[in-house]
Design a protein around this motif. Structure first.
Motif, PDB file in Angstrom:
ATOM      1  N   THR A 154     -46.777 -22.019 -15.870  1.00  0.00           N
ATOM      2  CA  THR A 154     -47.944 -22.123 -15.104  1.00  0.00           C
ATOM      3  C   THR A 154     -49.035 -22.080 -16.245  1.00  0.00           C
ATOM      4  O   THR A 154     -48.990 -21.808 -17.438  1.00  0.00           O
ATOM      5  CB  THR A 154     -48.181 -21.337 -14.050  1.00  0.00           C
ATOM      6  N   THR A 214     -49.202 -16.007  -6.221  1.00  0.00           N
ATOM      7  CA  THR A 214     -49.362 -17.440  -5.652  1.00  0.00           C
ATOM      8  C   THR A 214     -49.367 -18.397  -6.821  1.00  0.00           C
ATOM      9  O   THR A 214     -48.644 -19.230  -6.569  1.00  0.00           O
ATOM     10  CB  THR A 214     -50.857 -17.226  -5.151  1.00  0.00           C
ATOM     11  N   GLU A 215     -49.703 -17.989  -7.992  1.00  0.00           N
ATOM     12  CA  GLU A 215     -49.620 -19.149  -9.055  1.00  0.00           C
ATOM     13  C   GLU A 215     -48.094 -19.081  -9.338  1.00  0.00           C
ATOM     14  O   GLU A 215     -47.605 -20.653  -9.501  1.00  0.00           O
ATOM     15  CB  GLU A 215     -50.222 -18.572 -10.376  1.00  0.00           C
ATOM     16  N   LEU A 268     -45.365 -18.697  -7.239  1.00  0.00           N
ATOM     17  CA  LEU A 268     -44.683 -19.350  -6.123  1.00  0.00           C
ATOM     18  C   LEU A 268     -45.112 -20.791  -6.003  1.00  0.00           C
ATOM     19  O   LEU A 268     -44.239 -21.587  -5.462  1.00  0.00           O
ATOM     20  CB  LEU A 268     -44.986 -18.550  -4.789  1.00  0.00           C
ATOM     21  N   ARG A 269     -46.438 -20.967  -6.157  1.00  0.00           N
ATOM     22  CA  ARG A 269     -46.555 -22.548  -6.254  1.00  0.00           C
ATOM     23  C   ARG A 269     -45.773 -23.288  -7.047  1.00  0.00           C
ATOM     24  O   ARG A 269     -45.184 -24.166  -6.796  1.00  0.00           O
ATOM     25  CB  ARG A 269     -48.186 -22.914  -6.575  1.00  0.00           C
ATOM     26  N   ALA A 275     -41.927 -23.233  -5.973  1.00  0.00           N
ATOM     27  CA  ALA A 275     -41.719 -24.102  -4.815  1.00  0.00           C
ATOM     28  C   ALA A 275     -41.778 -25.637  -5.148  1.00  0.00           C
ATOM     29  O   ALA A 275     -40.931 -26.298  -4.678  1.00  0.00           O
ATOM     30  CB  ALA A 275     -42.724 -23.701  -3.648  1.00  0.00           C
ATOM     31  N   VAL A 328     -50.246 -14.620   0.330  1.00  0.00           N
ATOM     32  CA  VAL A 328     -49.823 -15.326  -0.812  1.00  0.00           C
ATOM     33  C   VAL A 328     -49.012 -16.628  -0.353  1.00  0.00           C
ATOM     34  O   VAL A 328     -49.076 -17.876  -0.573  1.00  0.00           O
ATOM     35  CB  VAL A 328     -48.777 -14.621  -1.593  1.00  0.00           C
ATOM     36  N   ILE A 329     -47.951 -16.434   0.614  1.00  0.00           N
ATOM     37  CA  ILE A 329     -47.205 -17.413   0.985  1.00  0.00           C
ATOM     38  C   ILE A 329     -47.993 -18.419   1.907  1.00  0.00           C
ATOM     39  O   ILE A 329     -47.652 -19.675   1.977  1.00  0.00           O
ATOM     40  CB  ILE A 329     -45.985 -17.172   1.815  1.00  0.00           C
ATOM     41  N   ARG A 356     -51.210 -19.222   1.339  1.00  0.00           N
ATOM     42  CA  ARG A 356     -52.060 -20.181   0.341  1.00  0.00           C
ATOM     43  C   ARG A 356     -51.344 -20.976  -0.314  1.00  0.00           C
ATOM     44  O   ARG A 356     -51.431 -22.237  -0.617  1.00  0.00           O
ATOM     45  CB  ARG A 356     -52.557 -19.131  -0.818  1.00  0.00           C
ATOM     46  N   VAL A 357     -49.614 -21.007  -0.328  1.00  0.00           N
ATOM     47  CA  VAL A 357     -48.939 -21.682  -0.863  1.00  0.00           C
ATOM     48  C   VAL A 357     -48.433 -22.829  -0.122  1.00  0.00           C
ATOM     49  O   VAL A 357     -48.005 -24.012  -0.402  1.00  0.00           O
ATOM     50  CB  VAL A 357     -47.428 -20.989  -1.362  1.00  0.00           C
ATOM     51  N   LEU A 364     -41.481 -23.444   4.363  1.00  0.00           N
ATOM     52  CA  LEU A 364     -42.484 -24.484   3.629  1.00  0.00           C
ATOM     53  C   LEU A 364     -41.346 -25.716   3.301  1.00  0.00           C
ATOM     54  O   LEU A 364     -40.255 -25.608   2.836  1.00  0.00           O
ATOM     55  CB  LEU A 364     -42.614 -23.995   2.210  1.00  0.00           C
TER      56      LEU A 364
END
Length: 370
Positions: free
Chosen positions: A209, A310-311, A313-314, A317, A343-344, A346-347, A368
């Motif tokens: 990332t 967040t970064e 997990l994006r 995912a 966090v989740i 936002r993703v 998701l």
């Protein structure tokens, strides 16, 4: 402390050379190397080529599949020995020398160094190159010994274990590490297991990332983490957090049971700016028959509040939902853990049940979909 593999490469080369030395008076060019379609001479040349290529890739941080090297064992130059014994002694010296080159590359490479290797994720770290080098040396020395009538051969068991726990993460370990490695490489039978007809190394997957690297945890690193070690990572103060150690224990158990899918295991989140590990993230196992996989994560307390989760997990995912075998991701969060819920959300995860409702385990479920 986990070894990076330099000592093991040295030991593997010394073991192979000692195995082959009693047959230096034979004509290796006329003896087939066991199960492979090469002569013993050609097999020895292959060992040398791999050791040089692995060393040069790691030392140079090579990112391309193309390495403009032309390597051969030349016995046609003026003054070259013509006696089989002298020729083969020279070959063993070259194997020793090129093994030392790989060892030097491993010992001088920084922890985050990676270089090209094709299977299956297009790169390997220093432990991966060490494991591949050890495997090439031991397995092909075994092939040569087979053709030369030098079997049985039993290299030190911890060398085979090093290889298995770094680049054969999906292979269920057996009581005999060397026989398990021979089986995994299609060279021996194991009771109750069909001999594989196709196989390749599996180095750890890394996802990048903007600020982080998500580094797949090998069975060796997982065992070390679950036992209270660092897993070979340089952690910030307060890390690794309890959840990461628990997840590492899950990986270690799955590996021992032979059900570990390395891409659906644990990843350590490493800051690119300083190579410090800040947390863990990953899956509770491979996706089920409906294509659903559960994710979890934690951060060391000092790393929280920076958007790392967040970064990461994006990225994780996005990688998972781009696969054909994943249709949705699932996560559970404690009701009072509002930062994790943020966090989740936002993703893009959404509640599975009505707002405020919790399951029998006291957790809120989110999903998701791809």
């Amino acid at each position: 402390m986990l070894s990076t593999g330099g000592n093991e490469v040295d030991e593997a080369v010394a073991s192979a050379v000692a195995l082959l030395r009693p047959a230096v008076d034979r004509n290796w060019a006329e003896v087939k190397a066991g199960p492979v379609d090469w002569s013993c001479r050609k097999t020895a040349e292959h060992i040398v080529i791999d050791l040089v290529i692995y060393a040069s890739r790691l030392a140079g941080r090579t990112e391309s599949a193309y390495v403009p090297l032309n390597i051969s064992l030349d016995s046609t130059y003026s003054g070259a020995p013509t006696d089989d014994k002298d020729i083969n002694e020279g070959i063993l010296e070259v194997i020793t020398a090129t093994g030392a080159l790989l060892t030097a590359a491993i010992r001088t490479a920084p922890r985050d160094a990676r270089a090209f290797h094709p299977a299956p994720y297009r790169s390997a770290n220093r432990e991966g190159f060490a494991a591949m080098g050890i495997a090439e040396v031991l397995l092909h020395a075994h092939d040569m010994a087979d053709g030369l009538g030098l079997l049985p051969y039993e290299p030190p068991a911890h060398l085979a274990e090093f290889v298995l726990t770094r680049i054969f993460p999906s292979v269920r370990p057996g009581p005999d590490h060397w026989q398990t490695l021979l089986w995994a490489a299609g060279r021996a039978d194991l009771p109750g297991r069909a001999r594989p007809t196709r196989w390749h190394w599996t180095n750890n997957l890394v996802l990048d990332t903007e600020r982080l690297r998500l580094e797949g945890v090998t069975p060796a690193a997982a065992a070390d983490l679950s036992a209270g070690g660092t897993g070979g990572f340089d952690w910030i103060e307060g890390g690794p957090f309890e959840g990461t150690r628990d997840a590492a224990g899950m990986v270690a158990k799955a590996y021992q049971a032979g059900v570990h899918r390395p891409e659906f295991g644990l990843y350590v989140l490493v800051r690119r700016e300083d190579d410090r590990a800040v947390g863990g993230m990953g899956f509770h196992g491979a996706p089920d028959e409906d294509g659903k996989a559960e994710v979890g994560y934690d951060l060391a307390e000092q790393a929280r509040g920076n958007g790392y989760a967040t970064e990461a997990l994006r990225a994780l995912a996005g990688w998972a939902l781009a696969r054909d075998d994943v249709r949705s991701l699932f996560a559970t969060v404690e009701p009072h853990n509002t930062p994790s819920q943020a966090v989740i959300t936002r993703v893009g995860f959404t509640p599975v049940s009505e707002e405020g409702e919790v399951g029998e385990d006291g957790l809120r479920a989110y999903e998701l979909r791809g």
